[in-house]
Structure formats: C-alpha cells, structure tokens
Design a protein around this motif. Sequence first.
Motif, PDB file in Angstrom:
ATOM      1  N   ASP A 116       0.941  -2.796  -8.794  1.00  0.00           N
ATOM      2  CA  ASP A 116      -0.356  -2.544  -9.422  1.00  0.00           C
ATOM      3  C   ASP A 116      -1.436  -2.445  -8.354  1.00  0.00           C
ATOM      4  N   LEU A 117      -2.496  -1.710  -8.679  1.00  0.00           N
ATOM      5  CA  LEU A 117      -3.624  -1.571  -7.756  1.00  0.00           C
ATOM      6  C   LEU A 117      -4.282  -2.919  -7.443  1.00  0.00           C
ATOM      7  N   PRO A 118      -4.533  -3.785  -8.440  1.00  0.00           N
ATOM      8  CA  PRO A 118      -5.132  -5.089  -8.093  1.00  0.00           C
ATOM      9  C   PRO A 118      -4.277  -5.900  -7.126  1.00  0.00           C
ATOM     10  N   GLU A 119      -2.969  -5.818  -7.282  1.00  0.00           N
ATOM     11  CA  GLU A 119      -2.064  -6.537  -6.385  1.00  0.00           C
ATOM     12  C   GLU A 119      -2.222  -6.014  -4.951  1.00  0.00           C
TER      13      GLU A 119
ATOM     14  N   GLN B 138       0.831  -1.197   0.000  1.00  0.00           N
ATOM     15  CA  GLN B 138       0.000   0.000   0.000  1.00  0.00           C
ATOM     16  C   GLN B 138       0.872   1.257   0.000  1.00  0.00           C
TER      17      GLN B 138
ATOM     18  N   MET C 242      -4.882  -4.447  -3.730  1.00  0.00           N
ATOM     19  CA  MET C 242      -6.217  -4.782  -3.234  1.00  0.00           C
ATOM     20  C   MET C 242      -6.300  -6.238  -2.788  1.00  0.00           C
ATOM     21  N   VAL C 243      -5.694  -7.134  -3.539  1.00  0.00           N
ATOM     22  CA  VAL C 243      -5.700  -8.557  -3.163  1.00  0.00           C
ATOM     23  C   VAL C 243      -4.940  -8.756  -1.859  1.00  0.00           C
TER      24      VAL C 243
ATOM     25  N   GLN D 138      -7.102  -7.486   1.004  1.00  0.00           N
ATOM     26  CA  GLN D 138      -8.202  -8.400   1.305  1.00  0.00           C
ATOM     27  C   GLN D 138      -7.696  -9.666   1.989  1.00  0.00           C
ATOM     28  N   LYS D 139      -6.576 -10.174   1.518  1.00  0.00           N
ATOM     29  CA  LYS D 139      -5.984 -11.365   2.129  1.00  0.00           C
ATOM     30  C   LYS D 139      -5.628 -11.079   3.588  1.00  0.00           C
TER      31      LYS D 139
END
Length: 127
Positions: A90-93, A79, A95-96, A99-100
């Motif tokens: 990357d943003l998806p990385e 972050q 976010m995952v 969440q994890k």
Amino acid sequence: MVNNRVDVNAVLMQMRQVKDQIRSNHDNQASQVDKLRPQQVQDVAQPTKGDNTVPDFQAMLKNAVDTVNTNQKTAGDLQKRFEMGDPSVDLPEVMVAMQKSSVSFQAMTQVRNKLVEAYKDVMNMPV
C-alpha cells in the motif's frame, strides 16, 4: 442559595482515572515502539539484568548504522514493489517506510557530525 461546592472525592477519582488511562496508553505505545525496534538493537542498548557493564560503544554504533541501512533497503524495496504494481504493498506503507528511513538517516548524520566535532575539539586541545 445554590451550593457550587465540588465533591472532592469525585474530582480525585476522575483524576486517578485519567492518570490510569494515560499510564496505560503510555505503556501500550512503549510496547508498540519496542516491537518496531530490531531485536539486535534492543540487546545491545539494554544490558542484561545483573550485568553492570556498559554496552560497547563500537557495537552500539555499528548496530545503529546497520539499522539505518536496513531501513533504507526496506524502504527502497517497498518503493520498487509499489512502482511495479505489487497489490500487497500500500502507498501509506511505502510512505511510512520512506519517512522512517529518512528520519533514521538524518539522525545518523547528526550523530556523525557530533562525533566529528568532538574529535576536532579533542585534537585542538592543548597538551
């Protein structure tokens, strides 16, 4: 008269193919999940072959807490790197990872709640 009879062998063959596809997909997913798990957790959670001893609860709990801590540190680091503009993140990385981290923390909280509840139940048992 039209013959609407289904060839049983063809249906059985299709069912076997679907079963094989499901089994291969399940095996692939299981291997991907194993790759995501830290090696230390796998070593404690799965005793070695030929070893009939039960894994140490304290070691399992410590490894679980350490895994949650590692997930939170990794998510926080990703972050910060993303916020600082690191092009390799990357943003998806992010976010995952967040969440994890969140899911693992919630699961650990539920385990703690159950342990506290069990402790209270044991302490309230008549002797």
